[in-house]
Design an enzyme around this catalytic site. Sequence first.
Site, mmCIF file in Angstrom:
data_model
loop_
_atom_site.group_PDB
_atom_site.id
_atom_site.type_symbol
_atom_site.label_atom_id
_atom_site.label_comp_id
_atom_site.label_asym_id
_atom_site.label_seq_id
_atom_site.Cartn_x
_atom_site.Cartn_y
_atom_site.Cartn_z
ATOM 1 N N ASP A 53 10.769 3.638 0.098
ATOM 2 C CA ASP A 53 10.236 3.042 -1.107
ATOM 3 C C ASP A 53 10.620 1.560 -1.073
ATOM 4 O OD1 ASP A 53 9.926 4.457 -4.455
ATOM 5 O OD2 ASP A 53 9.156 2.594 -3.609
HETATM 6 C C1 GLC Z 1 7.616 1.398 -6.298
HETATM 7 C C2 GLC Z 1 7.511 2.890 -6.531
HETATM 8 C C3 GLC Z 1 6.653 3.603 -5.526
HETATM 9 C C4 GLC Z 1 5.521 2.688 -5.071
HETATM 10 C C5 GLC Z 1 6.171 1.554 -4.291
HETATM 11 C C6 GLC Z 1 5.139 0.545 -3.774
HETATM 12 O O1 GLC Z 1 8.940 0.995 -6.500
HETATM 13 O O2 GLC Z 1 8.740 3.605 -6.621
HETATM 14 O O3 GLC Z 1 6.184 4.811 -6.139
HETATM 15 O O4 GLC Z 1 4.611 3.403 -4.260
HETATM 16 O O5 GLC Z 1 7.153 0.874 -5.055
HETATM 17 O O6 GLC Z 1 4.548 -0.131 -4.833
#
Ligand code: GLC
Length: 715
Positions: A267
Amino acid sequence: MLRSHDDKVKELLGRMTTEEKLGQVQQLTWTGDTGPGGGQTKEIEALARAGRLGSVLNLHGAKWTNDLQRLAVEESRLGIPLLFGFDVIHGFWTTFPIPLAQASAFDPAVAETDARVSAAETRSQGVRWTFSPMMDVTNEPRWGRIAESSGEDPYLNAVLAVAKVRGYQGPADGSGLRSGEHVAACAKHFVAYGGAEGGRDYNTVDLSEQRLRNHYLPPFKAALDAGAATVMAAFNTVGGVPAHANSHTMNSILKGEWDFDGFVVSDYTGVMELVAHGYAEDPAHAAELALTHGLDMEMVSTHIADHGAELLDAGRISMERLDDAVTRILRLKYALGLFDDPYTDEAAEIAGPTAEARAAAREAAARSMVLLKNEGGVLPLKPGGTIAVVGPHADSADQHGTWAGPGRLVFDTVSVLDAVRAAAPGADVRHSGGGDPAMAAAAAWAADVTVVVVGEDSAISGEAASRSEIDLPAGQQQLIEAVAATGKPFVVVLVNGRPLTIGGWADRAPAVLEAWHAGIEAGNAVADILFGTVNPGGKLPVSFPRTVGQIPVYYNREATGRPYDEAEKYVSKYLDLPDGPQFVFGHGLSYTTFTTGAPELSRTEIAVDALERGETVEVTVPVANTGDLTGDEVVQLYIHDVAASVVQPVRRLRAFERVTLAPGEERRVRFTLGAEDLGFWTNDPAGTYVLERGRIDVYTGTSSAATVRGSLRLV
Ligand code: GLC
């Protein structure tokens, strides 16, 4: 299915330098829209030219992605294309209802339609990968991301995750990935993010192996069986080990037991956060632990790319593991056709919601709405007389909810006020703006019926939006009370992204409609329900607590050794609360009435080895529409294993079907129970699934409060 590309992958891998391999496992963000820090535009252009970048997120548009793709494909040494990823959670241009609303429909076709429409819009923008579906089982309404989930039940989350993967990717064998209307899916967040203590985002998750395997993992296994090509790691720890470097979940279970052949992406800065967690000493250590324990691509932070060479030299990471990570990434790029066709046809770009897409979003929204209460026949409304539409969300375009796609910035959501006016052209529709209780009451006095539209702004729902109190935001309850004090008929429409504590006023409201953040056609869908064009049929996918103090409260709970008994003191209860939530999982009313009969089992006992051989038990449930309107009912089947080596929930949803019945129509709904429905995982970390001899009660009905039961004995 991705392994079928391995011959080409292996040949290319053999020509790659270590630097190019470390580049493939790196994803950078074009804008800083979805996490801390800013965009990485300059680094992206330089690294793309150098062939040292694998993927980019937060950029869309056929022209813009083509321009960047040319740097990678035509200027770098090996011309390996970039993979563009984006958060398309419930719509790109056409914003569908939030996933929690879609779960309320208890109809996988709703989720699949969202994913199919979204995938076509997304792919036309040069993006071939969405970070969706989110399948974090959660019963925690303080957690803002409950809006993105499918609620508190593992089975419902699994059914909807499969529907979304099918809509995004096409067939489970991956054959749809090359076509121009599909994108790769991403099962997230791996794993147990929905169990964050206190509902505070990113917080600790500490659970038993059996809870991990029976409660949190099932949706992921189902999504992967449906062909989900990627997985995203979760921000939280699982039993003290961060999910971004948790070898048990990523290596042993995901890549070992499940033989996952896709890749795990971190993430946003999740690898960097291993230091803050207190798990890694420094960025190099974070890179070593994440890659070694199963992570394959790093999003936004750059520790693997920055320190990979030194870690290889020191033998702290192996070239074999790095090659495996790169292989997994290249497999998907081949599966998506990126090497044959890296560019996007700019003339074919979908520029906005089509009429068909809007119609699909409107139908999805109406099917997702839940009639919580309807007394005195307030609903459906007559499209005449004087109708007041009041409350801070009455004239609001903010109904797209959290994680709405770029469409939210360009295409307005239809307001409830505009939709009521359009649906009742002969009525005198009056509106008092904002949240002023006195003005709302004055409008109610002058009207035959009042529609009170209240709820949450999208900004207080979703990621990093946990709330310690989950009442309606300030002043809204007073507005409802002012309208109630007039004694005139009214209905409350909730526009929100989480269960709310509504007990403070719900008993004074004749009717309450849970509309959720319902997307681009929200207002029209609310009007469809209010005027009876659509008879509501949604059910709650998550319990509504009476108070915050009651949390956690959920249907699939353990009985405890002292179950609630009103007559007893020494039992599990609160002195100041009645038993159970305000509204239970599976609750939802209709404008007509239904009856369901007792479950009829094809057999009352079955041998464990017969189940293991694939034999099943058929369960038939009679359901009838006893009212005078056509309507939908969701027939639900729950089980309770009454004596097990790991105590089982008092109810476990194992099947459901939403049926439409005409007045007086009867139907016999058929379900099948097999080994996968009747057993459970033990606390064995190596993963042991058991079918235990003994009695299993089978409950059927129209909510988790079902009491009508049959019994099955495993012998
Ligand atoms: C965010 C979220 C995740 C998302 C990622 C990219 O922090 O936790 O669900 O896909 O970043 O935007």
